[in-house]
Enzyme design. Sequence first.
Site, mmCIF file in Angstrom:
data_model
loop_
_atom_site.group_PDB
_atom_site.id
_atom_site.type_symbol
_atom_site.label_atom_id
_atom_site.label_comp_id
_atom_site.label_asym_id
_atom_site.label_seq_id
_atom_site.Cartn_x
_atom_site.Cartn_y
_atom_site.Cartn_z
ATOM 1 N N SER A 1 36.627 11.576 71.663
ATOM 2 C CA SER A 1 35.854 12.636 71.726
ATOM 3 C C SER A 1 34.791 12.500 72.768
ATOM 4 C CB SER A 1 35.808 13.150 71.001
ATOM 5 O OG SER A 1 37.373 13.758 69.579
ATOM 6 N N GLN B 1 34.190 7.645 70.586
ATOM 7 C CA GLN B 1 34.475 7.222 69.821
ATOM 8 C C GLN B 1 35.917 6.034 69.769
ATOM 9 O OE1 GLN B 1 33.732 7.933 65.147
ATOM 10 N NE2 GLN B 1 36.187 8.254 65.428
ATOM 11 N N GLY B 2 35.779 4.901 69.797
ATOM 12 C CA GLY B 2 37.363 4.607 70.192
ATOM 13 C C GLY B 2 37.453 4.284 69.300
ATOM 14 N N GLU C 1 31.300 10.864 58.534
ATOM 15 C CA GLU C 1 32.264 12.007 59.449
ATOM 16 C C GLU C 1 32.925 13.311 58.120
ATOM 17 O OE1 GLU C 1 35.466 10.748 62.818
ATOM 18 O OE2 GLU C 1 35.830 11.246 61.069
ATOM 19 N N SER D 1 41.935 5.819 68.180
ATOM 20 C CA SER D 1 42.752 6.231 68.230
ATOM 21 C C SER D 1 43.692 5.188 69.468
ATOM 22 C CB SER D 1 43.026 7.877 68.256
ATOM 23 O OG SER D 1 42.508 8.361 66.760
ATOM 24 N N SER E 1 44.873 13.912 59.672
ATOM 25 C CA SER E 1 45.301 15.164 59.308
ATOM 26 C C SER E 1 45.152 15.782 58.044
ATOM 27 C CB SER E 1 47.142 14.813 59.115
ATOM 28 O OG SER E 1 47.848 14.411 58.574
ATOM 29 N N GLU F 1 47.738 16.903 55.971
ATOM 30 C CA GLU F 1 48.669 15.621 54.559
ATOM 31 C C GLU F 1 47.636 14.217 54.557
ATOM 32 O OE1 GLU F 1 48.616 17.145 57.592
ATOM 33 O OE2 GLU F 1 50.414 18.743 57.188
#
Length: 396
Positions: free
Chosen positions: A172, A137-138, A255, A140, A375, A377
């Site tokens: 990943s 999975q591209g 996901e 980031s 994240s 947060e």
Amino acid sequence: MNPSNVAGQAADHREFAKQLHAELAVPTSPDESDRYARWRNTRYATEEEQIAADAQLMAELNGSGWNRFGWPAEVGGLGGDVRHRAVLYEELAAAGLAIPQPTLLLETLGPPLVKFAPALAADLLPRALAGAEWWGQGFSEPEAGSDLASLRTRAVRDGDHYVVSGQKLWTSHGDTASRYVCLVRTGTPESRHRGLSMIVIDRDLPGVTVRPIAIASGRNKLAEVYFDEVRVGVDRLVGTENGGWAVATYLLQFERSVYAWQSAATAFGRFRALVDAAKQNSQADGLVSRIGALYADLVTLRARSAATLRRLADGAPVGPEASIDKIALARVEIGLYDLAAELHGTDFLFGDSAEMNEWRDEWWYSRSATILGGSAEVQRTILADHVLGLPKETVR
């Protein structure tokens, strides 16, 4: 054994579970062979060995049809819904078989392909289910992190192709994947999320360079992928040009849900191993209490994840509440492996058995649980804004 009464199993995930449980059970008679023996409770020294063995397990399951339930016939499936896939992962973990690594991204990337690029899904999904290939999975990038609206990898239309240039990071399975499902910019930088498209890029195309990234455990869990004027056919577009944000939003619900379910199934298996280890010696009261607290967290995660899966199976959208699943998963993974470190003590730190190596590897990877895929947060902000309706933070 091939599944019998395929139509009946596709219509009823409980019947599927019953037959699959019998299929994966350890034979009780010495006259019966265990076709899954070489994968059962097996540990691997490297990520490459692990994923290759997992692919072979997928081929075995696919050959007899078991992992084709839950996918539509148009893409090589046998029918059923996401609950069938959840049953598969649950039964694998309960039988001491690792949930195959390639399925972690197949569950995230497969459903959007089926919905937004059915012809492409019909071509690629059967091979993925058979373990003949797996995907990375591209999303980031170095300058954007997980802020997808800031992505810079660019795809420029040139006739029947896109010319892709840029870099993806923290991909990943990137080191061993055959293809990358990437979000790329087809609009202007100012267009933010409205100028993104999703596209499938084959690893073997000229201009693709992959560099593995070893995490602290030494395993090549991730990779950085470079695209230098890579020509990709327009038939590899998922959805519409500049429609990548809608695809990514659809993808996220899988996901958040199926990945959490898979992880919970694995965590329950690891928890049972910890309880067995704890029984071998007397434990301090504090440690026993933590085992109980961890079990409560596991049950909570499982209940949340099951509710989310039921919504998906009913065709209902999974809203921002799925961020609860993500937060609960991170809490379980960090708690589980911290407890393992404490329970195994010095053996965890210095033991050189395959079991201790595996615990240490997983402890290191669990440190990313509050960052990976969004994240903690950000998830809490989503819940505050869109579920609880709390007032916005005041900037001083």
